[in-house]
Motif scaffolding. Structure first.
Motif, mmCIF file in Angstrom:
data_model
loop_
_atom_site.group_PDB
_atom_site.id
_atom_site.type_symbol
_atom_site.label_atom_id
_atom_site.label_comp_id
_atom_site.label_asym_id
_atom_site.label_seq_id
_atom_site.Cartn_x
_atom_site.Cartn_y
_atom_site.Cartn_z
ATOM 1 N N HIS A 34 0.828 -1.265 -0.012
ATOM 2 C CA HIS A 34 0.143 -0.003 0.042
ATOM 3 C C HIS A 34 0.872 1.211 -0.096
ATOM 4 O O HIS A 34 1.933 1.228 0.619
ATOM 5 N N LYS A 35 0.399 2.373 -0.721
ATOM 6 C CA LYS A 35 1.264 3.424 -0.828
ATOM 7 C C LYS A 35 1.491 4.307 0.490
ATOM 8 O O LYS A 35 2.577 4.594 0.633
ATOM 9 N N ASP A 36 0.595 4.038 1.413
ATOM 10 C CA ASP A 36 0.802 4.679 2.882
ATOM 11 C C ASP A 36 2.087 4.134 3.469
ATOM 12 O O ASP A 36 2.748 4.675 3.986
ATOM 13 N N ALA A 37 2.089 2.728 3.449
ATOM 14 C CA ALA A 37 3.244 2.027 4.069
ATOM 15 C C ALA A 37 4.604 2.247 3.190
ATOM 16 O O ALA A 37 5.563 2.312 4.069
ATOM 17 N N ARG A 38 4.424 2.202 2.112
ATOM 18 C CA ARG A 38 5.598 2.435 1.235
ATOM 19 C C ARG A 38 6.277 3.958 1.728
ATOM 20 O O ARG A 38 7.552 4.053 1.804
ATOM 21 N N ARG A 39 5.384 4.753 1.828
ATOM 22 C CA ARG A 39 5.704 6.267 2.170
ATOM 23 C C ARG A 39 6.346 6.144 3.486
ATOM 24 O O ARG A 39 7.092 7.152 3.732
ATOM 25 N N PHE A 40 5.538 5.714 4.378
ATOM 26 C CA PHE A 40 6.015 5.735 5.819
ATOM 27 C C PHE A 40 7.525 5.259 5.767
ATOM 28 O O PHE A 40 8.143 5.825 6.580
ATOM 29 N N VAL A 41 7.722 3.995 5.301
ATOM 30 C CA VAL A 41 8.908 3.589 5.488
ATOM 31 C C VAL A 41 10.011 4.715 4.914
ATOM 32 O O VAL A 41 11.527 4.682 5.190
ATOM 33 N N ARG A 42 9.681 5.099 3.887
ATOM 34 C CA ARG A 42 10.729 6.040 3.116
ATOM 35 C C ARG A 42 11.128 7.132 3.749
ATOM 36 O O ARG A 42 12.229 7.827 4.195
ATOM 37 N N ARG A 43 9.752 7.861 4.446
ATOM 38 C CA ARG A 43 9.913 9.138 5.331
ATOM 39 C C ARG A 43 10.712 8.824 6.568
ATOM 40 O O ARG A 43 11.288 9.791 6.898
ATOM 41 N N HIS A 44 10.382 7.562 7.157
ATOM 42 C CA HIS A 44 10.894 7.536 8.367
ATOM 43 C C HIS A 44 12.137 6.408 8.312
ATOM 44 O O HIS A 44 12.657 5.878 9.624
ATOM 45 N N ARG A 45 12.643 6.317 7.155
ATOM 46 C CA ARG A 45 13.919 5.201 7.300
ATOM 47 C C ARG A 45 15.066 5.492 8.189
ATOM 48 O O ARG A 45 15.264 4.446 8.671
ATOM 49 N N GLU A 46 15.546 6.505 8.443
ATOM 50 C CA GLU A 46 16.618 6.701 9.484
ATOM 51 C C GLU A 46 16.073 6.189 10.592
ATOM 52 O O GLU A 46 16.982 5.498 11.562
#
Length: 166
Positions: free
Chosen positions: A63-75
């Motif tokens: 899901h796009k929200d999960a993908r964006r979440f891990v990208r946005r908070h990766r560090e």
């Protein structure tokens, strides 16, 4: 661990949200403090000591929200214990065998040093939003394939790891 756990999820028709809530309930029963929130609503993970992220699978992608979440908070995610889950197969396959993560989730697992990933069966029922969802339902391939016993067993294992095996 005595800190807080975040269970963040990406969902369109609430099926993955229900899985996330079941995971959060099990973690709470094991004495952990847990928030279960839509991934798009989370601005920071800094107040959490561990994170579980889930996303529904759509056309072979998380899901796009999960993908964006891990990208946005990766560090921040790479600096704390992390578990991932997917939901989606509209058949019993997820309960019958381990289904490997889709390529984007596998990449996130490696980059973020995630503890584990699991795929659970999905749910698509009358009233689902989206053109593709309606087409799947019209073809007679919908239904509820979530295995809550398996979901709760996995969540209990995560809780055990977070509690140091207690």
């Amino acid at each position: 661990m005595t800190g807080k756990v975040l269970v963040a999820y990406g969902t369109t028709n609430r099926s993955t949200a229900r899985i996330a809530e079941a995971i959060a309930d099990v973690l709470r029963k094991h004495g952990l403090s847990v928030d279960a929130l839509p991934a798009r609503s989370v601005n920071s993970v800094s107040s959490y000591d561990a994170v579980v992220v889930g996303g529904g699978l759509y056309a072979g992608r998380w899901h796009k929200d999960a993908r964006r979440f891990v990208r946005r908070h990766r560090e921040a995610l790479a600096a704390r214990p992390l578990w991932l889950f997917s939901s989606g197969p509209l058949d019993a396959s997820a309960s019958e065998r381990d289904i490997p993560p889709v390529s984007g989730v596998k990449k996130a697992m490696t980059q973020l040093d995630a503890q584990e990933h699991v795929t659970f069966g999905g749910c698509l029922e009358d009233g689902a939003r989206g053109f593709v969802a309606r087409m799947i339902l019209r073809s007679g391939k919908g239904g509820d394939f979530r295995d809550f016993d398996r979901i709760e067993e996995w969540a209990a294992r995560v809780a055990g790891e977070l509690s140091g095996g207690k």
